[in-house]
Every structure is written in C-alpha cells, then in structure tokens.
Design a protein around this motif. Sequence first.
Motif, PDB file in Angstrom:
ATOM      1  N   PRO A 216       0.834  -1.202   0.000  1.00  0.00           N
ATOM      2  CA  PRO A 216       0.000   0.000   0.000  1.00  0.00           C
ATOM      3  C   PRO A 216       0.873   1.258   0.000  1.00  0.00           C
ATOM      4  O   PRO A 216       2.050   1.200   0.343  1.00  0.00           O
ATOM      5  CB  PRO A 216      -0.808  -0.116   1.296  1.00  0.00           C
ATOM      6  CG  PRO A 216       0.051  -0.947   2.178  1.00  0.00           C
ATOM      7  CD  PRO A 216       0.797  -1.883   1.287  1.00  0.00           C
ATOM      8  N   GLY A 217       0.286   2.348  -0.389  1.00  0.00           N
ATOM      9  CA  GLY A 217       1.012   3.618  -0.386  1.00  0.00           C
ATOM     10  C   GLY A 217       1.383   4.041   1.022  1.00  0.00           C
ATOM     11  O   GLY A 217       0.953   3.447   2.013  1.00  0.00           O
ATOM     12  N   PRO A 218       2.188   5.088   1.141  1.00  0.00           N
ATOM     13  CA  PRO A 218       2.653   5.541   2.456  1.00  0.00           C
ATOM     14  C   PRO A 218       1.518   5.993   3.381  1.00  0.00           C
ATOM     15  O   PRO A 218       1.643   5.911   4.598  1.00  0.00           O
ATOM     16  CB  PRO A 218       3.600   6.692   2.139  1.00  0.00           C
ATOM     17  CG  PRO A 218       3.343   7.071   0.729  1.00  0.00           C
ATOM     18  CD  PRO A 218       2.703   5.902   0.056  1.00  0.00           C
ATOM     19  N   ASP A 219       0.418   6.448   2.812  1.00  0.00           N
ATOM     20  CA  ASP A 219      -0.699   6.920   3.637  1.00  0.00           C
ATOM     21  C   ASP A 219      -1.748   5.835   3.863  1.00  0.00           C
ATOM     22  O   ASP A 219      -2.724   6.065   4.564  1.00  0.00           O
ATOM     23  CB  ASP A 219      -1.377   8.129   2.966  1.00  0.00           C
ATOM     24  CG  ASP A 219      -0.421   9.299   2.818  1.00  0.00           C
ATOM     25  OD1 ASP A 219       0.518   9.401   3.631  1.00  0.00           O
ATOM     26  OD2 ASP A 219      -0.604  10.087   1.869  1.00  0.00           O
ATOM     27  N   GLY A 220      -1.543   4.659   3.288  1.00  0.00           N
ATOM     28  CA  GLY A 220      -2.530   3.587   3.385  1.00  0.00           C
ATOM     29  C   GLY A 220      -2.322   2.737   4.625  1.00  0.00           C
ATOM     30  O   GLY A 220      -1.451   3.002   5.461  1.00  0.00           O
ATOM     31  N   PRO A 221      -3.124   1.685   4.742  1.00  0.00           N
ATOM     32  CA  PRO A 221      -2.977   0.761   5.875  1.00  0.00           C
ATOM     33  C   PRO A 221      -1.673  -0.033   5.728  1.00  0.00           C
ATOM     34  O   PRO A 221      -0.998   0.034   4.702  1.00  0.00           O
ATOM     35  CB  PRO A 221      -4.193  -0.157   5.738  1.00  0.00           C
ATOM     36  CG  PRO A 221      -4.514  -0.120   4.279  1.00  0.00           C
ATOM     37  CD  PRO A 221      -4.152   1.253   3.809  1.00  0.00           C
ATOM     38  N   GLY A 222      -1.356  -0.815   6.718  1.00  0.00           N
ATOM     39  CA  GLY A 222      -0.156  -1.643   6.659  1.00  0.00           C
ATOM     40  C   GLY A 222      -0.287  -2.732   5.608  1.00  0.00           C
ATOM     41  O   GLY A 222      -1.382  -3.050   5.159  1.00  0.00           O
ATOM     42  N   PRO A 223       0.828  -3.328   5.214  1.00  0.00           N
ATOM     43  CA  PRO A 223       0.783  -4.401   4.220  1.00  0.00           C
ATOM     44  C   PRO A 223      -0.005  -5.595   4.728  1.00  0.00           C
ATOM     45  O   PRO A 223       0.065  -5.945   5.904  1.00  0.00           O
ATOM     46  CB  PRO A 223       2.246  -4.781   4.022  1.00  0.00           C
ATOM     47  CG  PRO A 223       3.047  -3.672   4.606  1.00  0.00           C
ATOM     48  CD  PRO A 223       2.190  -3.008   5.630  1.00  0.00           C
ATOM     49  N   ASP A 224      -0.737  -6.231   3.847  1.00  0.00           N
ATOM     50  CA  ASP A 224      -1.502  -7.432   4.174  1.00  0.00           C
ATOM     51  C   ASP A 224      -0.523  -8.607   4.241  1.00  0.00           C
ATOM     52  O   ASP A 224       0.117  -8.938   3.242  1.00  0.00           O
ATOM     53  CB  ASP A 224      -2.553  -7.659   3.085  1.00  0.00           C
ATOM     54  CG  ASP A 224      -3.452  -8.850   3.350  1.00  0.00           C
ATOM     55  OD1 ASP A 224      -3.005  -9.806   4.013  1.00  0.00           O
ATOM     56  OD2 ASP A 224      -4.594  -8.825   2.876  1.00  0.00           O
ATOM     57  N   PRO A 225      -0.385  -9.265   5.411  1.00  0.00           N
ATOM     58  CA  PRO A 225       0.590 -10.356   5.527  1.00  0.00           C
ATOM     59  C   PRO A 225       0.275 -11.552   4.619  1.00  0.00           C
ATOM     60  O   PRO A 225       1.185 -12.228   4.146  1.00  0.00           O
ATOM     61  CB  PRO A 225       0.535 -10.748   7.001  1.00  0.00           C
ATOM     62  CG  PRO A 225      -0.674 -10.119   7.561  1.00  0.00           C
ATOM     63  CD  PRO A 225      -1.073  -8.996   6.656  1.00  0.00           C
ATOM     64  N   VAL A 226      -1.000 -11.803   4.368  1.00  0.00           N
ATOM     65  CA  VAL A 226      -1.364 -12.904   3.471  1.00  0.00           C
ATOM     66  C   VAL A 226      -0.913 -12.585   2.050  1.00  0.00           C
ATOM     67  O   VAL A 226      -0.350 -13.438   1.353  1.00  0.00           O
ATOM     68  CB  VAL A 226      -2.889 -13.181   3.516  1.00  0.00           C
ATOM     69  CG1 VAL A 226      -3.287 -14.207   2.492  1.00  0.00           C
ATOM     70  CG2 VAL A 226      -3.302 -13.603   4.908  1.00  0.00           C
TER      71      VAL A 226
END
Length: 139
Positions: free
Chosen positions: A24-34
């Motif tokens: 995700p972009g810098p302002d988005g949520p954290g990366p999805d681990p799946v």
Amino acid sequence: AGGPLPADADDETALAALLAAAFPGPDGPGPDPVALSLLDDTAEYLGAAVADLINLFRPERILLGGWAGLLLGPHLLPEVRRYAEEYALRHAAARTTIELGRLGPDAVTVGAATLPLADFLARGGSKPRATVRAPVRRS
C-alpha cells in the motif's frame, strides 16, 4: 488478500488488487501479511522456473514481460533473482542477467508482427514467388 473482487474482475485486476494489498502507499494501511506471503511464494516459484531455464539453456539474459511480469517485476524482481541464483547451477547463473522487459505488455504481439516484415525484407522487398503445381493425372 486485498478483499473480494467484483464478479467480472479479470486476472489483471485481481493481480493489481493483490499488489495494492501487499504494497500500500505511504498513507494507506499496513501491508496485508497474506498478500505478502503469497507474493513471496510467487517469487520463489518464478525464481525456480527461471533457474530451470538457466540450467537448461544457459541464456545470457532473461526478460520478464507481459502484463503480469510488468506488474510483478517492480516489486518481486530482486527476490526472483535471489531465488533463481539459489536454485540454478552457480556457473550458469553467474552468466545470466534477469531483467524486466521494456517493450510494454504487448511485446510478444509486436514481435510476432515483425516476422512477416522481416521475411519481406529478407526477400529484398519482393513478393513471394508463386509455385506452379503440375496437374494431378488420374488413371
């Protein structure tokens, strides 16, 4: 990973959604681990396949292209290279580079379209000679 897609979503849309969930972009949520795990598996499988090509054909260069390669490449190319080096024979891998294609997603189509032109130019710009067939005699 990345949530449900519309029923009419194609493979390119699904892959783009997976990449957006993983990176995700810098302002988005954290990366999805799946999504990250799935893409790491993808990099390993692709690296193993590339290693097989290196071991079999010993090419100087391998280009990843097409719409999928161009979507995945900016994110996965370093890992694909690492896995390919890990799985390939050391001598062959040292002489091969793995890069992203630069001709866009339609490179295969454009390349195929050049074949008739190359044939035409190889004949010096003339039409192919018509072959005359002898009539078949039936007894």
